[in-house]
Write an enzyme that holds these catalytic residues in place. Structure first.
Site, PDB file in Angstrom:
ATOM      1  N   ASN A  81      -5.414  12.276   0.811  1.00 39.36           N
ATOM      2  CA  ASN A  81      -4.484  11.429   1.556  1.00 39.36           C
ATOM      3  C   ASN A  81      -5.317  10.664   2.583  1.00 39.36           C
ATOM      4  OD1 ASN A  81      -1.720  10.541   2.100  1.00 39.36           O
ATOM      5  ND2 ASN A  81      -1.920  11.604   4.046  1.00 39.36           N
ATOM      6  N   GLN A 133      -1.964   2.168   9.952  1.00 40.88           N
ATOM      7  CA  GLN A 133      -0.674   2.277   9.229  1.00 40.88           C
ATOM      8  C   GLN A 133       0.363   3.046  10.048  1.00 40.88           C
ATOM      9  OE1 GLN A 133      -3.680   2.810   7.854  1.00 40.88           O
ATOM     10  NE2 GLN A 133      -3.708   2.378   5.673  1.00 40.88           N
ATOM     11  N   ARG A 165       0.862  -1.185   0.000  1.00 38.12           N
ATOM     12  CA  ARG A 165       0.000   0.000   0.000  1.00 38.12           C
ATOM     13  C   ARG A 165       0.891   1.225   0.000  1.00 38.12           C
ATOM     14  NH1 ARG A 165       2.458   1.740   3.664  1.00 38.12           N
ATOM     15  NH2 ARG A 165       0.973   3.428   3.733  1.00 38.12           N
ATOM     16  N   GLY A 166       0.263   2.406  -0.112  1.00 36.16           N
ATOM     17  CA  GLY A 166       1.047   3.627  -0.276  1.00 36.16           C
ATOM     18  C   GLY A 166       1.129   3.919  -1.770  1.00 36.16           C
ATOM     19  N   ALA A 167       0.840   5.177  -2.154  1.00 33.72           N
ATOM     20  CA  ALA A 167       0.675   5.497  -3.577  1.00 33.72           C
ATOM     21  C   ALA A 167       1.875   5.106  -4.455  1.00 33.72           C
ATOM     22  CB  ALA A 167       0.336   6.973  -3.718  1.00 33.72           C
ATOM     23  N   ASP A 220      -2.077  10.784  -1.956  1.00 33.65           N
ATOM     24  CA  ASP A 220      -2.511   9.755  -2.908  1.00 33.65           C
ATOM     25  C   ASP A 220      -2.865  10.349  -4.262  1.00 33.65           C
ATOM     26  OD1 ASP A 220      -3.010   8.443  -0.131  1.00 33.65           O
ATOM     27  OD2 ASP A 220      -2.835   6.865  -1.634  1.00 33.65           O
TER      28      ASP A 220
HETATM   29  O1  MRU Z   1      -4.492   3.079   2.249  1.00 35.89           O
HETATM   30  P1  MRU Z   1      -3.005   3.291   2.113  1.00 35.89           P
HETATM   31  O2  MRU Z   1      -2.228   2.718   3.235  1.00 35.89           O
HETATM   32  O3  MRU Z   1      -2.496   2.881   0.756  1.00 35.89           O
HETATM   33  O4  MRU Z   1      -2.854   4.876   2.198  1.00 35.89           O
HETATM   34  C1  MRU Z   1      -1.576   5.430   2.084  1.00 35.89           C
HETATM   35  C2  MRU Z   1      -1.528   6.890   2.275  1.00 35.89           C
HETATM   36  O5  MRU Z   1      -2.525   7.552   2.477  1.00 35.89           O
HETATM   37  C3  MRU Z   1      -0.175   7.540   2.129  1.00 35.89           C
HETATM   38  O6  MRU Z   1      -0.082   8.667   2.940  1.00 35.89           O
HETATM   39  C4  MRU Z   1       0.034   7.968   0.665  1.00 35.89           C
HETATM   40  O7  MRU Z   1      -0.240   6.908  -0.203  1.00 35.89           O
HETATM   41  C5  MRU Z   1       1.410   8.463   0.418  1.00 35.89           C
HETATM   42  S1  MRU Z   1       2.611   7.203   0.513  1.00 35.89           S
HETATM   43  C6  MRU Z   1       4.136   7.882   0.177  1.00 35.89           C
END
Ligand code: MRU
Length: 351
Positions: free
Chosen positions: A249, A198, A45-47, A239
């Site tokens: 985000n 997270q 996960r994470g963009a 995101d």
């Molecule tokens: O649902 P997730 O864990 O994928 O959400 C992640 C986030 O909101 C992060 O802050 C975002 O993707 C930036 S990661 C460098």
């Protein structure tokens, strides 16, 4: 730290982030549908990380076609490619990096679709290059962002925008790492990030692994720690950033931006240019993922609310551009008015 994702001997290997911090286990993916399922289920996960996973998943999908006799039919490959990309992009709607990565792979497809062996090789090479590029981009974000911090500062962050959310350095946490490399002592307060935790499970874990001082709070303590003068800056990831600077985000980010404004604390968004989507005009146009009710009624098998409770579980919120002090990109720091600042970005025009 072991890479979060890796192309290895014709497979895609991912660290299973669902199990952290208790267990460090890797999952080997042999097909693109497995990769799609892992993106949806938040193994990764994470963009930026899901962008890399999308690219590797598409490369894997095309590699899966290797022994298919229909490959001599050009229409077959085109249809299969579209179906693979659709399966990968249907997983999570908010992070634009997923779609950005799929579009980049589509360009490789169009260039090499007349030779399957070449196409396969190029898709794998580009997916691996995107992983390496992301690391370098994060380093540049870190170098630009660390200038905003002074030694002794405590920053508040939300969710995980760190090594685990990227190729291994992080965006928001990359700024903290870079400040440390520049000799500044930075403390981090991590919001736990309900409901998926997270912050508690991932941000705290990776900062502890690197020896960076971190204090965990529940999300509801943010106003209190700001009022107590314990926070000098908020730094989060993103995101999707719309053309006007509105930023999606992790759910809870917007509340932090409102609180930061009330307490006159700078609110920074650290993100690569690939997270800026010039085709999304404003935050109102960003699709917000809603996740399963079970994430709120259960935690790892323990009931946290009665099973049939009516639940609203949006995974992201949108922080209006007016609450953002600066957007930290690999190219430069952006300041309001974000619309013209984003429109003038060289890196965006090239893509
Ligand atoms: O649902 P997730 O864990 O994928 O959400 C992640 C986030 O909101 C992060 O802050 C975002 O993707 C930036 S990661 C460098």
């Amino acid at each position: 730290m072991h890479p979060v994702i890796e192309w290895k001997d014709g497979t895609v290997v991912m660290l299973d982030q669902r199990l952290l911090p208790g267990e460090k286990k890797f999952i080997v993916h042999h097909g693109h549908l497995e990769v799609a399922a892992s993106i949806k289920d938040m193994v990764i996960r994470g963009a930026p990380a899901i962008g890399i996973a999308a690219a590797m998943g598409i490369a894997l999908g095309v590699a899966e076609l290797e022994n298919r006799p229909e490959l001599s039919d050009p229409g077959f490959l085109e249809n299969e490619f579209k179906a693979i990309a659709r399966a990968i992009t249907a997983t999570r709607p908010t992070a634009v990096n997923l779609f950005w990565a799929a579009e980049r792979m589509e360009k490789v497809f169009q260039r090499h679709k007349n030779s399957y062996p070449r196409l396969r090789q190029e898709l794998i090479a580009v997916a691996m290059a995107m992983d390496e590029e992301d690391f370098e981009i994060n380093r540049r974000i870190g170098r630009n962002g660390q200038k905003l911090l002074k030694t002794g500062n405590t920053i508040l962050t939300h969710c995980n925008a760190g090594a685990l959310a990227t190729s291994g350095y992080g965006t928001a946490l990359g700024v903290v790492r870079a400040a440390g490399e520049a000799g500044k002592k930075i403390n981090v307060i991590a919001g736990e990030t309900r409901p998926y935790l997270q912050g508690a499970r991932l941000t705290v874990w990776e900062l502890q692994e690197d020896g960076i001082p971190v204090t965990l709070i529940t999300d509801s303590m943010a106003g209190h720690v700001m009022k107590m003068g314990m926070v000098q800056a908020v730094i989060v990831g993103a995101d999707r950033i719309a053309a006007n600077g509105d930023t999606a985000n992790k759910i809870g980010t917007y509340s932090l931006a409102v609180l930061a404004r009330h307490h006159a604390i700078p609110f920074y968004v650290a993100a690569p240019l690939s997270t800026i989507d010039p085709r999304t005009a404003t935050g109102n146009d960003i699709p917000i993922e809603e996740r399963d009710a079970a994430e709120m009624t259960n935690f790892r098998g323990t009931m946290t609310a009665r099973p049939h409770t009516v639940v609203f579980n949006p995974a992201f919120d949108v922080t209006p551009a007016t609450l953002i002090t600066s957007i930290i990109t690999e190219e430069k720091l952006l300041f309001p008015d974000f619309g013209p600042a984003i429109a003038s970005l060289e890196g965006l025009r090239r893509k």
